[in-house]
Design an enzyme around this catalytic site. Structure first.
Site, PDB file in Angstrom:
ATOM      1  N   SER A 246      48.311  26.918  13.529  1.00  0.00           N
ATOM      2  CA  SER A 246      46.956  27.016  14.066  1.00  0.00           C
ATOM      3  C   SER A 246      46.343  25.630  14.145  1.00  0.00           C
ATOM      4  O   SER A 246      46.812  24.692  13.504  1.00  0.00           O
ATOM      5  CB  SER A 246      46.091  27.864  13.143  1.00  0.00           C
ATOM      6  N   LYS A 247      45.314  25.552  14.958  1.00  0.00           N
ATOM      7  CA  LYS A 247      44.651  24.263  15.121  1.00  0.00           C
ATOM      8  C   LYS A 247      44.067  23.784  13.787  1.00  0.00           C
ATOM      9  O   LYS A 247      44.150  22.622  13.447  1.00  0.00           O
ATOM     10  CB  LYS A 247      43.541  24.375  16.155  1.00  0.00           C
ATOM     11  N   ARG A 248      43.519  24.761  13.064  1.00  0.00           N
ATOM     12  CA  ARG A 248      42.863  24.379  11.819  1.00  0.00           C
ATOM     13  C   ARG A 248      43.835  23.687  10.858  1.00  0.00           C
ATOM     14  O   ARG A 248      43.551  22.655  10.300  1.00  0.00           O
ATOM     15  CB  ARG A 248      42.229  25.602  11.156  1.00  0.00           C
TER      16      ARG A 248
END
Ligand code: GLU
Length: 492
Positions: A246-248
């Site tokens: 994920s981007k996070r």
């Protein structure tokens, strides 16, 4: 068999994620294989989070990858009437009902259920309200949601997944889920099915993260008396710690845009992404578009999750090494004219492009790319590692500087002397240059490798590269001589 119709329905709340791109690609492959239609639908019902920028990014990303759509983009918000009509139809035939329970009531029940260590599930308070009771509550202005009525009996809902086989759930384990919010907004589970029915979608290929949605959506298809499409659920893409990428937690490496900026060949990225979750059943790794369309089947989608092998701690590999290797293989093997077009854009961006590369110097340009591409991993390498071929100002690699140059301080004088030799040659050819370099080394009493490797360092800035003498004549005597004479600057 009826026409295959598949879809890619992203929610435009961010950039195009490589997981989303993989979903689009697999659907597209299936459509192309069966001469069907690939439909693009923007699921923009979450108006707070949907943005125009995201829509553009998604369309742009797909276009860059070469994934073309046959219909759309359709916008889900254009069909709200259809969604509401479907909910009303389900109320009318008893498959849905209005629920007036308030948030506070539901929360209190939830806590009590959790305290009793039972599974949280809507208790059906409003299931059996009579039309009069409903009318009275509405007359008082009490807000209501619409819930789907899961059959209140023994039994199961089941479907045959093309990848995972038979999937089933007992009715009792499924809650009466909300399909329309109290503000009148229909929810994803409903909109998605209504749109898929209207768009006559025959196959739904999406991630296993949708499995719990699918089972509830099968109930919706049945309630709407529509044919249930074929479902094929793809494995998730996990990192080495088995967490979803994920981007996070992983940053920009999950965005398609990142690969574009890093100099990936679009089809090489497609090739890599397909292999994250599908395998051809043999050891092939590189596929042309035609080969991939031919080889692709839903049955060969993997069941187990794919691993995105990315090690933040190794800067050489700014993403999964397999992605980089596949890109490098494409760089080495693609027809040189195609590479020429791709590198042209890079050179233009880096302000290194010369219009004669399209005319008088075209052959030289393509030959240059052919000479240097073997060692490169991305298109960016042509303007960074390969800069010396297109500009006179370039950096020298640390290893080239220390190992091939500074180690022998006399080179400061030797290289300009070698330049004189080259200048004096009646003809500057691979053979004459090699002979001159070897004779020179003998005269100064060193191994030929010493002046030759030092020449490579000052002429290309690199430790390794194409055959040295070929390189001399390719760049031309003038540049070679000038760079050798200029070598003194590295010793200051
Ligand atoms: N808009 C949904 C998503 O982006 C669509 C999922 C689907 O039904 O394929 O996850």
């Amino acid at each position: 068999m009826s026409e295959v119709r598949v879809r890619f329905p992203p929610s435009p709340t961010g950039y195009l994620h490589i997981g989303g791109a993989r979903t689009a690609i697999l659907n597209w492959l299936y459509a192309r294989k069966h001469h069907g239609k690939f439909i693009l639908r923007i699921e923009d019902t979450d108006t707070e989070r949907s943005t125009q920028e995201s829509i553009e990014g998604i369309l742009d990303g797909l276009t860059w990858l070469g994934i073309d759509w046959d219909e759309g983009p359709y916008f889900q918000t254009d069909f709200t009437n259809d969604h509401i009509a479907a909910a009303e139809k389900m109320i009318a035939n008893g498959n849905a009902y209005r629920c007036f329970c308030t948030k506070e009531e539901l929360e209190a029940k939830r806590e009590a259920t959790l305290a009793a260590k039972q599974t949280v599930k809507y208790d059906g308070t409003c299931r059996h309200l009579t039309p009069d009771e409903i009318a009275a509550k509405q007359a008082q202005g009490q807000p209501s949601v619409i819930r789907f009525r899961v059959p209140d009996k023994e039994g199961i809902v089941a479907y045959e997944d093309k990848v995972l086989g038979r999937i089933e759930r007992r009715f009792v384990d499924i809650e009466d889920f909300v399909i329309v919010r109290s503000n009148g907004k229909p929810l994803y589970l409903l909109c998605n099915v209504v749109d898929d029915i209207r768009d006559r979608i025959t196959h739904i290929i999406r991630g296993q993260d949708h499995l719990t949605n699918t089972i509830r959506q099968v109930l919706l298809y049945e309630a709407l008396e529509a044919q249930i499409p074929v479902f094929a659920h793809m494995p998730l893409t996990l990192d080495l710690n088995k967490a979803k990428i994920s981007k996070r937690s992983h940053g920009e490496i999950v965005a398609v845009q990142f690969y574009r900026a890093k100099g990936f060949i679009p089809w090489a990225l497609v090739n890599f992404l397909v292999l994250l979750g599908w395998s051809p059943g043999d050891d092939r790794e590189i596929f042309t578009k035609e080969e991939l369309i031919e080889a692709f089947t839903l049955e060969r989608i993997n069941k187990s999750h794919a691993i995105f092998n990315y090690r933040k701690d190794d800067p050489k590999f700014f993403t999964d090494p397999k992605a980089i290797n596949i890109n490098a293989q494409y760089l080495r093997t693609m027809p040189i004219a195609e590479i020429g077009e791709l590198v042209k854009k890079e050179l233009q961006e880096a302000k290194l492009w010369d219009d004669t590369y399209d005319t008088d110097k075209k052959e030289w340009y393509l030959q240059t790319l052919d000479m240097i591409r073997d060692r490169f991993h991305t298109l960016k390498d042509f303007t960074t590692l390969g800069r010396a071929y297109f500009a006179d100002d370039f950096d020298i690699e640390e290893a080239a500087l220390t190992k091939n140059l500074l180690k022998y301080p006399e080179l400061k004088n030797w290289l300009p002397m070698l330049a004189d030799r080259f200048e004096a040659l009646p003809e500057f050819t691979n053979e004459s240059a090699e002979q001159a370099a070897r004779e020179f080394a003998e005269e100064i009493g060193v191994k030929p490798g010493i002046p030759i490797n030092a020449s490579r360092a000052v002429i290309t800035g690199l430790v390794k590269g194409p055959s040295m003498f070929e390189l001399f004549t390719h760049l031309g005597r003038e540049k070679v001589v000038a760079r050798l004479r200029n070598a003194a600057k590295y010793f200051e």
